[in-house]
Structures are given as structure tokens and as C-alpha cells.
Design an enzyme around this catalytic site. Structure first.
Site, short mmCIF file in Angstrom:
data_model
loop_
_atom_site.label_atom_id
_atom_site.label_comp_id
_atom_site.label_asym_id
_atom_site.label_seq_id
_atom_site.Cartn_x
_atom_site.Cartn_y
_atom_site.Cartn_z
N GLU A 167 0.82 -1.21 0.00
CA GLU A 167 0.00 0.00 0.00
C GLU A 167 0.86 1.26 0.00
O GLU A 167 1.76 1.41 0.82
CB GLU A 167 -0.92 0.06 1.22
CG GLU A 167 -1.70 1.37 1.24
CD GLU A 167 -2.51 1.63 2.48
OE1 GLU A 167 -2.52 0.78 3.40
OE2 GLU A 167 -3.15 2.70 2.55
N ASP A 204 8.97 5.74 15.28
CA ASP A 204 8.72 7.16 15.04
C ASP A 204 9.08 7.89 16.32
O ASP A 204 8.52 7.60 17.38
CB ASP A 204 7.23 7.34 14.69
CG ASP A 204 6.89 8.80 14.41
OD1 ASP A 204 7.81 9.63 14.37
OD2 ASP A 204 5.69 9.09 14.23
N ASP A 236 9.48 11.73 17.96
CA ASP A 236 9.18 13.14 17.73
C ASP A 236 9.76 13.99 18.84
O ASP A 236 9.54 13.71 20.01
CB ASP A 236 7.66 13.36 17.73
CG ASP A 236 7.08 13.19 16.36
OD1 ASP A 236 7.87 12.95 15.41
OD2 ASP A 236 5.85 13.29 16.23
#
Ligand code: ZN
Lengths: 453, 464
Positions: free
Chosen positions: A73, A141, A143
Site C-alpha cells: 500500500e 517514530d 518526535d
């Protein structure tokens, strides 16, 4: 209209940006969709991305799975937040044309599904609900906006050279563990374009982990107690720390805290030391330290006041008098609280999370999501990452002298693409080939066995 | 003990062979080491038909007890005790030498029972794995080693040289989880970390280059997945055999037993509850409000409102009412009063009265039908326009919330009930509802609508 509904009628919503004739001499710093078209046309490494995500299945070997890449995808975010999910591409030129055509502000990469995701509705109608993710890189991830209680220089999505090193040590801690503890080799770190970093673990073993095993890795890395709202409190229990935590602490975190963060963030300055004292569960110790620090505002030795106070704090907490491990452990807890990587666990735990592709342009900053070499991550400077407008100026300068696809070599993206190819893609392709060979000979062996059986 | 299982009495046949297999039972018990069989291959034991069923029921009681313990969130130590108690209470055999036979036979019978749908397989797999886990924990490390060999778990123990190199790290881990420090005699296994992900996630093992170093007392974490995956595959195979062969071959002997077992209710019999008996028609609305469980309350209210219930609903409510003591004549009057408003008295007498008399054993085969247990109701599959089934399972969350509110469940308890229902602990959700409404605990848990009714009436009588 909901985003979902828009997704279902993607073709109607995509328009090419208006052609513009104006000269691009004076390029503004911010993001500009017209330049994005030029970027996708002349710089974006379409072929490398395709090669990466094919994992060797685009070859001629009989064991290659030709349907593999077509089940991946992609999702595109277009202008006006139009969001196209479940895009798929069967070959390199399809991918390249798709990107050039739609000129997405952002490209996200999802999992490899059991069937072509763009045909999922047809499969759903056929009755069997077989549309399910089967492979996905292990991703992380991180941040900087999750570190707001550990930095005073910036907040939110802002980042400067004083707080960016928090990301650098996150890379060091996680990268070392992924390689040394979990035995992964094909790891790509990418600057997210604004406020953090992404990590893609691409080993075959990593791509095939189930959600439970992904959750176990996320838990292995977890030291913060409670949910995301109470990230700042670390709890290290037990009479010893796990070797992973010991190594992270003594190889990376302690030095970084003492030699960098303490001074760069002035953690023990008059206005800030209370926050650290709050983390010490013994009131007689905190009042002793508070007493010392209130009287003695300037250090006489000429040393940085933060360093002096940290030494005093350590001395008191770790002195032979303190019997309770809880108190001695407190120094480590403070260091971990300020420096240990803060991962967005949900992204890592599930196969079907989307993550922004490397080499995208961040629409707010115009910066390219370039790879970061973990071996020299200390040298990475987010404020020096090429921006879309800088690249455009460079194309304008060199573009006319250089043949078609070689333009990138002469721009400031050259280094990043060379790293991606040489240090990530090449070893990855080698191990993919070996894996494909291996699975093939195993299959051949098996069929031989079944013949004699 | 449970009437609906006495189907076997007509087949007082000699002996049957369970499943035909050439292999010998290859349990570690052969070495006299372990008392836990691994159920690798079907036994060639011969078994009397009545044992076939009795053993299965005994094992089912153990598995249901485990299921209840898990649903109640019991901690590992509590589970260990629960499993050990359940095992002792149900799996004894007068002849000690036959305990293992009973263990094996009961397991394989239940495989037949629980192989037939995805949902049944999932439940059985989960309960058998839990049972195995706690039985395994109680065994010695010699037995652990023997079982691992037998399961074909290929891991080598860590060599002395490798151990010496890692001793410091292994000691750190042992200290961090409060375990004894390793010595050169301590056995460690080196396994791919993925196989012990729960130990990795809780940082209870040392890992290096993709391998976890697992102490012998931690091996249960990688033994269970092996046991589980083996059983999972076996269940699918059994299902294939069942549908292609056994069901037809055994249609006069085993098939009815097998089919009855999965929905069988193993608690007390509520067919005719003499203790309360004879609920009269005039009280029925008041009693429904105070003492009906949600499933019956919903059927009752729907009937009052629509003057009609489809077959599934008539069966579930009708047998329940019989169980609480509504006599046949009253039952006929009750149903007629409602149905005739919709279909007319004549059509009721013609089309519906038969079914009610049938339930009371007055028509047809004259079997006295038994009220449905929770198990049976939960596994039912209501369609459009049906009101039967278990509301905790079959209602949407929104409808369940509304229904619980109507029952008078306070908002805090309501959240807990909804939570349990979402976690598929339907009977526990019902138990919590009971406790919320009655302000009293129900330690045994709700297993049967008539038990709910009886427990409710008991509490209300005490309060009077
Ligand atoms: Zn900053």
C-alpha cells in the site's frame, strides 16, 4: 465529505497543478507545489525506492514473488488534504508515473497485503475477507515534540541545535539494540523533515514479525511508566537493571546528560532545579540540596553551576549512607527521564500503520526527508538539510549542463542518495538475494524429499 | 448429574475404539517421568461408551473452570492453584493407573467436540493451552527437559564456554528479575527471540544477536507456543476427519454425544424447579422485572410489546418459564393471551399450542425439554427479527447500554459490564449485572438463566 468517502472516488479528485510560466529565479523558502513537480521529475529517486520495496522480488530468479510489490500500500496526500489510500503499483514505471502524475505533498508507505490493496473491495465482495496485512517493516517514530519537559530552548514542533541531540542519542540507543540485541542489519534512519526521525528495519525477519512480536520489541524499549500523558516519569525497579538499560546508560545516556544536556538546557539553574528535586523521593535530601543551592548561587571554582550541582546531587544520593536502592537508583532515573528515547509505541506495534516515505518533502518546512547515517549521526544537522527551494536553485544552475537522471549528483541531495544506495540498498539487496536463494533451495529440497517419500 | 447427557444409556455396548491409529501413544509417561501427556497422536485405547462421555464431561468442568478464572482476571498464582484444584476435583480415577488414560481419552473426545467451528476451536485451544501451562509449571525441571525433547523442541543448551562469556549479563538479568544467580550448573537455552516474545517484552531474558538466553525455569514460555501450534493444526485435521468421515460413521453412537457436549450445561438441572415452583400468572410481570436475567427480560418485554415471538425466542423463553415453575395450563394461557392479539385465538390453538405442549413433553416424542443454559444461548445465532440469544453477545453496544440502563444498572457498573461484554466474557457481564441490581455478590457466576432467577429470588426472600 469524509476522507474515507473521498478515497473511494480518487480519480475524480486529482488535478494537475496549473502550469505556471513565471521564472523560478527567486524561489521562496517555503514549500511550493510547482517546485514539487520539478523535484519529482528530476530528483526523487523513484527507481531506488522501487528497488528497495521490491526486496529482490523484481529479479529473474524462479523464487521471486512477482506479485509482491503490487500488494504494497502507498497512500498519497494531495493538495487540500485530499488523501488517497490503498494505491498500488506493479512495476517501477507505474510507481514513477503515479508519483509524477499525482504530485503528492506526502507519500506514505503501508504494509504488504495478502492481495492488491487497490482491489480490496472486489475481494471483500467475493465473500472471503482475506484482505489482511502480511508483511511490514518494523518501524519507529520519534518526535521531538514528545520531549517538551526535557528541553527549555524550544517547544512543540520547533527544534534547534541544543535539543536536536536528544534525537541523536535516541538513534544511538535504538540502533545499537536493534543490531546487537535483536540481530537486525538492514536499518534505515530518516529525518522526518521537521521534528523527528523515523526508523525502518527492513530485514526479512523484521518484516515478517507478527503484531505480538512487534509489541514485545516496543515493550522491551519501554521505560516510561503510565500512558503518553505521564511520559516524564521513569521507573527503574529491581535490584539491578537489565543489560540493555545498563549499556544504554553507561555508553550513551549518562555522558550525554552530564556533558551536554545538563549545560545546554541549564537543568540545575536556579529557576529549573526544583523539577529535578521533585524526582527525589527523600525530603531530607531535597531540603539539604535546596539549602546548599539557595545559599551558593555562584560557583567559586569557575565551573558551570549545573555541573557543580549535579556532582553534589550525585554525591548525596550515591553515598554509602543511602541504603535504599530506590534512592541510589534515583540518579539513573533522572538521567533516563531526560534522555531515554521516547517512542510512539503505537506506530511500532501494528503492521498496518502508515509511515512517510524517505525523500518526501515536508510541506511545512520544505526540507527533504533524507536518510541519517547512524554511524555519524552526531554530525547530522537538521537546520542544514536541503530544502525544496535550495534544490530548485541548484537544478537551475547545473540542470542545463547535465544529462537527464544525473542531476541529483550535482545537488546537495547527492550525498543522501549515495548513502541510501551504497550503505542501505546494496547490503539489503545482497541479503534479499541470499534469502531468496535459500528459500528456493529449501523448496527444491522439500520437493525432492516428497518424491522419494 | 446432568440429565441431557444420559443419551448413552441405550447403548450399553461393549467397547469402542476411539480413533484408529497405528502409532503407539508416545507420552513421556512411558519413561515414568512425566504425568502430562502431550496428546501427539490419538490413543489406541479402547474405551467404554459411557466413559467416553463421562471423562469428557469431567475434563470440560476443568476447562470451564479455567475459562471462568481467566475471565475474572485471576493472577498467575491464583490460576495455578485454581487449575490444580480443578484437576484434582475432576480428573481423579478410582484406578490410579488409568488416570493418564482418562486424561488422554477425555482430551481426544473434546477435540472431536470442539473441532467443529472456528469459535469452538479457539476456545478449546485457549483453555487446553492454559491447562497445560499450569500443569507444566508444577513439574520438575527433569520433566521439563523430557517434555521439550518429546515436543521436538530442538534448542541446545548453552555450552560452558558460551556461558562463561555471558555470565555477567545473565547475572544482571537474574538480579533484575529477582532470581537466583546462575552458576555453571544452571541450564540456559538459546532460542530465537521471537519464540519467547513475552519474556523479551518484559525484559526477563538476555538477548544477543537475535537469540534469547532462557533459563530452564522460564522454558514454559516457549513450550506453550509449540504445544499450542501443534494442537491448533491437529484441531483443523480433526475437523476434516469429523466432517468427511466420523460424523457419518458414528451417527448412531458418538455423533449425538459429541454434538450435545459442546452446548451441554454441566450445572444443576433446572428442568422442574420444585423449590420455587408454581409462579402464578398474576405475578409474572412483577417477577420478570425483579428476577429475570436480561435475555429473558428482553424476550418477555418483546412478547408483551409485539404479541409475538419467533421460534427461537419461544423456545428460549418458554423453557425458562417452565423452569421457573409456570405450569402447562398457565403457560398455554400466557402465550395465548399475547399471540391471539396478533394472530387470533384460533390460529394460536392450531399452530402454536402444539409447540408449548411439546416443550412440556406432552406432544411428539414426549421428551421433557430442558431450559437452555447460558452456553447454549450464547452459541445461538439469532437472525433478523429474532429476540433470543444472549444480549451481552448479540446486542450492539448502544442497545446493550440502553437495556442495562432500563434494568437499573448504575453508570459505573454499567461501564464494567459493557467492558466485560466487549472482552467476550458474556457470562461474567451477566454476573456483574446481577450483582449491580441485587447489591449482592454472586461468587459462583451465572451459568444458567434459571440459576440467575433462583439466586435472585433467594436474595429477595431474605430481604423481605
Ligand atoms: Zn531547541
Amino acid at each position: 465529505m469524509t476522507k474515507e468517502a473521498q478515497n473511494e472516488r480518487d480519480d475524480m479528485l486529482v488535478d494537475d497543478p496549473e502550469p505556471q510560466d513565471e521564472q523560478i529565479d527567486d524561489i521562496p523558502d517555503e514549500f511550493n507545489p510547482n517546485y514539487l513537480k520539478v523535484y519529482y521529475g528530476r530528483l526523487f529517486p523513484h527507481a531506488d525506492m522501487f528497488k528497495w520495496l521490491s526486496y529482490g522480488n523484481d529479479g529473474k530468479h524462479p523464487a521471486c514473488d512477482q506479485s509482491y510489490i503490487g500488494r504494497r500500500e502507498f497512500s498519497f496526500t494531495l493538495d487540500n488534504d485530499i488523501y488517497l489510500r490503498f494505491q498500488s503499483f506493479n512495476c517501477a514505471s507505474e510507481l514513477e508515473n503515479g508519483i509524477k502524475d499525482k504530485c503528492p505533498f506526502k507519500i506514505d508507505i503501508g504494509p504488504v497485503y495478502s492481495v492488491d490493496p487497490s482491489k480490496r473491495l472486489a475481494y471483500a465482495q467475493s465473500g472471503d475477507n482475506i484482505f489482511t496485512p502480511v508483511e511490514r517493516e518494523l518501524v519507529f517514530d520519534i518526535d521531538i515534540s514528545d520531549y517538551d519537559d526535557a528541553r527549555y530552548c524550544c517547544s512543540g514542533a520547533d527544534v534547534c541545535l541544543d535539543c536536536w541531540p536528544l534525537m541523536t542519542i535516541a538513534i544511538k540507543v535504538i540502533d545499537t539494540s536493534l543490531r546487537d540485541d535483536f540481530g537486525f542489519n538492514n536499518i534505515l534512519w530518516v529525518y522526518s523533515g521537521r521534528r523527528g526521525v523515523h526508523c525502518w528495519v527492513c530485514d526479512g525477519k523484521a518484516r515478517r514479525l507478527n503484531n505480538e512480536q512487534r509489541g514485545a520489541i516496543a515493550d522491551y524499549f519501554r521505560v516510561y511508566k503510565g500512558n503518553t500523558n505521564s511520559k516524564s516519569k521513569v521507573s527503574l525497579v529491581g535490584s539491578a537493571l537489565h543489560p540493555f538499560l545498563v549499556r544504554s546508560y553507561s555508553d550513551v545516556l549518562r555522558d550525554f546528560f552530564e556533558k551536554k544536556l545538563l549545560c545546554s538546557q541549564q537543568l540545575l539553574s536556579d529557576e529549573r532545579y526544583e523539577k529535578i528535586l521533585e524526582m527525589i523521593p527523600d525530603e531530607s535530601i531535597t531540603s539539604e540540596l535546596r539549602g546548599k543551592w539557595q545559599d551558593n548561587r555562584r560557583s567559586s571554582s569557575g565551573k558551570d553551576v549545573n555541573v557543580v550541582r549535579w556532582e553534589q546531587l550525585k554525591q548525596l544520593l550515591q553515598s554509602g549512607k543511602q541504603k535504599a536502592t530506590g534512592i541510589r537508583r534515583c540518579v539513573e532515573e533522572i538521567v533516563f527521564s531526560f534522555t531515554y528515547p521516547r517512542l510512539d509505541m503505537e506506530v511500532s506495534k501494528h503492521m498496518n500503520h502508515l509511515l512517510k516515505a524517505p525523500f518526501c518533502i515536508h510541506p511545512k518546512t520544505g526540507r527533504v526527508c533524507v536518510p541519517i547515517d547512524p554511524d555519524v549521526c552526531d554530525e547530522f544537522d537538521p537546520t542544514n538539510v536541503p530544502t525544496l527551494s535550495k534544490l530548485l536553485r541548484e537544478i537551475n544552475t547545473v540542470g542545463l549542463q547535465v544529462e537527464g537522471d544525473k542531476v541529483w549528483e550535482r545537488t546537495s541531495m547527492g550525498k543522501s542518495i549515495r548513502y541510501f544506495r551504497g550503505s542501505f540498498l546494496q547490503p539489503l539487496m545482497k541479503s534479499c538475494k541470499e534469502e531468496i536463494e535459500e528459500s528456493y533451495s529449501a523448496k527444491v529440497q522439500q520437493s525432492k524429499n516428497s518424491l522419494t517419500w | 448429574m446432568c440429565k441431557q447427557l444420559n443419551i448413552t444409556k441405550t447403548f450399553r455396548v461393549s467397547k469402542i475404539t476411539l480413533v484408529r491409529s497405528q502409532k503407539k501413544p508416545s507420552s513421556a509417561s512411558a519413561d515414568g517421568v512425566s504425568t502430562i501427556p502431550l496428546y501427539r497422536s490419538a490413543p489406541t485405547l479402547e474405551v467404554r461408551l459411557e466413559d467416553f462421555e463421562r471423562f469428557a464431561v469431567d475434563r470440560l468442568l476443568v476447562l470451564r473452570g479455567i475459562s471462568d478464572g481467566l475471565a475474572r482476571g485471576k493472577k498467575p498464582d491464583e490460576m495455578e492453584k485454581l487449575v490444580s484444584d480443578l484437576w484434582k476435583a475432576n480428573m481423579r480415577h478410582p484406578n490410579t493407573s488409568e488416570i493418564i488414560d482418562k486424561d488422554i481419552i477425555s482430551h481426544f473426545v473434546l477435540r472431536l467436540v470442539y473441532c467443529r467451528t472456528e469459535e469452538l476451536r479457539k476456545w478449546f485451544l485457549s483453555m487446553e493451552s492454559t491447562l497445560f501451562r499450569y500443569r507444566f509449571r508444577l513439574e520438575t525441571s527433569d520433566v521439563h527437559r523430557a517434555l521439550m525433547t518429546e515436543l521436538g523442541i530442538p534448542y541446545k543448551s548453552v555450552t560452558n564456554a558460551e556461558f562463561e562469556g555471558l555470565k555477567e549479563k545473565l547475572s544482571q538479568v537474574a538480579r533484575s528479575i529477582g532470581q537466583q544467580l546462575p552458576t555453571s550448573d544452571t541450564v540456559y537455552y538459546k532460542v530465537p527471540w521471537e519464540e519467547v516474545s513475552e519474556l523479551v517484552g518484559s525484559r526477563r531474558v538476555f538477548i544477543k544477536k537475535g537469540y534469547a538466553y532462557v533459563a530452564l525455569n522460564q522454558v514454559v514460555s516457549f513450550v506453550i507456543p509449540h504445544f499450542r501450534s501443534h494442537l491448533s493444526k491437529a484441531l483443523v485435521l480433526t475437523n476434516r476427519k469429523w466432517t468427511s468421515m466420523i460424523r457419518e460413521q458414528e451417527k448412531d453412537r458418538l455423533t449425538p454425544i459429541v454434538e450435545a457436549l459442546s452446548t451441554s450445561y454441566l450445572g444443576p438441572d433446572y428442568t422442574q424447579d420444585k423449590e420455587f415452583g408454581e409462579i402464578s400468572l398474576k405475578d409474572i410481570d412483577q417477577v420478570a422485572r425483579s428476577s429475570f436475567p436480561l435475555c429473558m427480560r428482553h424476550l418477555f418485554d418483546s412478547l408483551r410489546e409485539d404479541h409475538h415471538l419467533k421460534h427461537g425466542g419461544r423456545m428460549q423463553l418458554g423453557l425458562f418459564l417452565k423452569g421457573v415453575g409456570l405450569k402447562l395450563d398457565d403457560a398455554l394461557a400466557f402465550w395465548k393471551a399475547e399471540f391471539s392479539q396478533k394472530v387470533g385465538a384460533e390460529r394460536f390453538d392450531k399452530e402454536y399450542a402444539y409447540g408449548i405442549r411439546h416443550n412440556f413433553g406432552k406432544e411428539g416424542k414426549r421428551t421433557d425439554y430442558t431450559p437452555f443454559s447460558c452456553q447454549k444461548i450464547i452459541l445461538s445465532t439469532p437472525g433478523v427479527g429474532d429476540h433470543h440469544g444472549c444480549p451481552y453477545r448479540h446486542f450492539s453496544e448502544e442497545n446493550l447500554r440502553a437495556a442495562l440502563g432500563k434494568m437499573g444498572v448504575g453508570s459505573r457498573e454499567l461501564e464494567q459490564v459493557v467492558e466485560k461484554a466487549k472482552g467476550r466474557h458474556y457470562q461474567l457481564a451477566c454476573t456483574l449485572t446481577f450483582e449491580a441490581i441485587h447489591g449482592a455478590s454472586c461468587d459462583s457466576g451465572i451459568n444458567h438463566p434459571n440459576q440467575y432467577f433462583k439466586a435472585s429470588q433467594n436474595i429477595l426472600k431474605e430481604k423481605k
